[in-house]
Design a protein around this motif. Structure first.
Motif, short mmCIF file in Angstrom:
data_model
loop_
_atom_site.label_atom_id
_atom_site.label_comp_id
_atom_site.label_asym_id
_atom_site.label_seq_id
_atom_site.Cartn_x
_atom_site.Cartn_y
_atom_site.Cartn_z
N SER A 21 -4.28 139.64 -30.22
CA SER A 21 -5.12 139.33 -31.37
C SER A 21 -4.73 137.99 -31.98
O SER A 21 -5.58 137.16 -32.29
N GLU A 22 -3.43 137.77 -32.16
CA GLU A 22 -2.94 136.53 -32.76
C GLU A 22 -3.29 135.32 -31.88
O GLU A 22 -3.88 134.35 -32.34
N VAL A 23 -2.89 135.39 -30.62
CA VAL A 23 -3.11 134.27 -29.71
C VAL A 23 -4.59 134.10 -29.41
O VAL A 23 -5.11 132.99 -29.38
N GLY A 24 -5.28 135.20 -29.20
CA GLY A 24 -6.72 135.15 -28.92
C GLY A 24 -7.52 134.54 -30.05
O GLY A 24 -8.52 133.87 -29.82
N GLY A 25 -7.08 134.75 -31.28
CA GLY A 25 -7.76 134.14 -32.42
C GLY A 25 -7.64 132.63 -32.44
O GLY A 25 -8.56 131.92 -32.83
N ALA A 26 -6.49 132.13 -32.00
CA ALA A 26 -6.27 130.68 -31.97
C ALA A 26 -6.89 130.04 -30.72
O ALA A 26 -7.32 128.89 -30.77
N LEU A 27 -6.93 130.77 -29.63
CA LEU A 27 -7.46 130.25 -28.37
C LEU A 27 -8.77 130.94 -28.01
O LEU A 27 -8.90 131.60 -26.99
N ARG A 28 -9.74 130.78 -28.87
CA ARG A 28 -11.04 131.42 -28.64
C ARG A 28 -11.62 130.98 -27.29
O ARG A 28 -11.42 129.86 -26.85
N ASP A 29 -12.33 131.87 -26.64
CA ASP A 29 -12.99 131.61 -25.36
C ASP A 29 -12.03 131.32 -24.21
O ASP A 29 -12.42 130.73 -23.21
N GLY A 45 -0.41 119.10 -17.36
CA GLY A 45 -0.06 118.43 -18.61
C GLY A 45 -1.13 118.57 -19.66
O GLY A 45 -0.84 118.86 -20.83
N VAL A 46 -2.38 118.38 -19.27
CA VAL A 46 -3.49 118.51 -20.21
C VAL A 46 -3.61 119.94 -20.72
O VAL A 46 -3.77 120.18 -21.91
N ALA A 47 -3.51 120.91 -19.83
CA ALA A 47 -3.64 122.32 -20.23
C ALA A 47 -2.56 122.73 -21.21
O ALA A 47 -2.85 123.34 -22.25
N VAL A 48 -1.31 122.41 -20.92
CA VAL A 48 -0.20 122.77 -21.81
C VAL A 48 -0.36 122.06 -23.15
O VAL A 48 -0.18 122.66 -24.21
N SER A 49 -0.73 120.79 -23.11
CA SER A 49 -0.91 120.01 -24.34
C SER A 49 -2.04 120.56 -25.21
O SER A 49 -1.88 120.72 -26.42
N GLU A 50 -3.19 120.83 -24.59
CA GLU A 50 -4.34 121.35 -25.35
C GLU A 50 -4.04 122.72 -25.94
O GLU A 50 -4.38 123.00 -27.09
N ALA A 51 -3.41 123.59 -25.16
CA ALA A 51 -3.07 124.93 -25.67
C ALA A 51 -2.09 124.81 -26.83
O ALA A 51 -2.26 125.46 -27.87
N GLY A 52 -1.06 123.98 -26.67
CA GLY A 52 -0.09 123.79 -27.75
C GLY A 52 -0.72 123.22 -29.00
O GLY A 52 -0.41 123.65 -30.12
N LYS A 53 -1.63 122.29 -28.83
CA LYS A 53 -2.32 121.69 -29.98
C LYS A 53 -3.14 122.72 -30.74
O LYS A 53 -3.07 122.81 -31.97
N ARG A 54 -3.89 123.54 -30.01
CA ARG A 54 -4.71 124.57 -30.67
C ARG A 54 -3.86 125.61 -31.37
O ARG A 54 -4.20 126.08 -32.45
#
Length: 116
Positions: free
Chosen positions: A93-101, A24-33
């Protein structure tokens, strides 16, 4: 040509005791970013891993020392790409830019029809 690109991401969740909470935390944090970057068109789901004994799929999540590693699947449609590899590079590139590291790898790419 248009493509649906599916990527796998390795998401780390700290201070968690239960698999369901970690997912739940992982999906939520990824969606938020992603939403902070106006990328609400990227679908986020928990990944599946096959059981080595029976082959049945189960959620890609593992907890050790109150720290979880959750495998997420991110899907994105890429329009007007020059080819499959070009679509993969655009999506990463698109997703990686939003989810750095966050480690990302492409797992599947499908050509889709224009009306889908």
């Amino acid at each position: 040509m248009n493509y649906l690109v599916a990527m796998e991401a390795a998401w780390l969740v700290r201070d968690v005791e239960k698999i369901d909470d970690a997912i739940g935390v992982a999906v939520s944090e990824a969606g938020k970013r992603l939403n902070q970057q106006d990328m609400d068109y990227v679908e986020v789901e928990v990944g599946a891993t096959g059981c080595p004994a029976c082959g049945e799929p189960f959620d890609s999540a593992y907890i050790a020392a109150d720290t979880a590693l959750v495998g997420l699947v991110l899907e994105m449609k890429v329009f007007n790409a020059e080819g499959e590899e070009h679509a993969q590079r655009i999506a990463k590139s698109e997703v990686g830019g939003a989810l750095r590291d966050v480690p990302l790898s492409v797992i599947e790419t499908f050509e889709i029809e224009e009306d889908e």
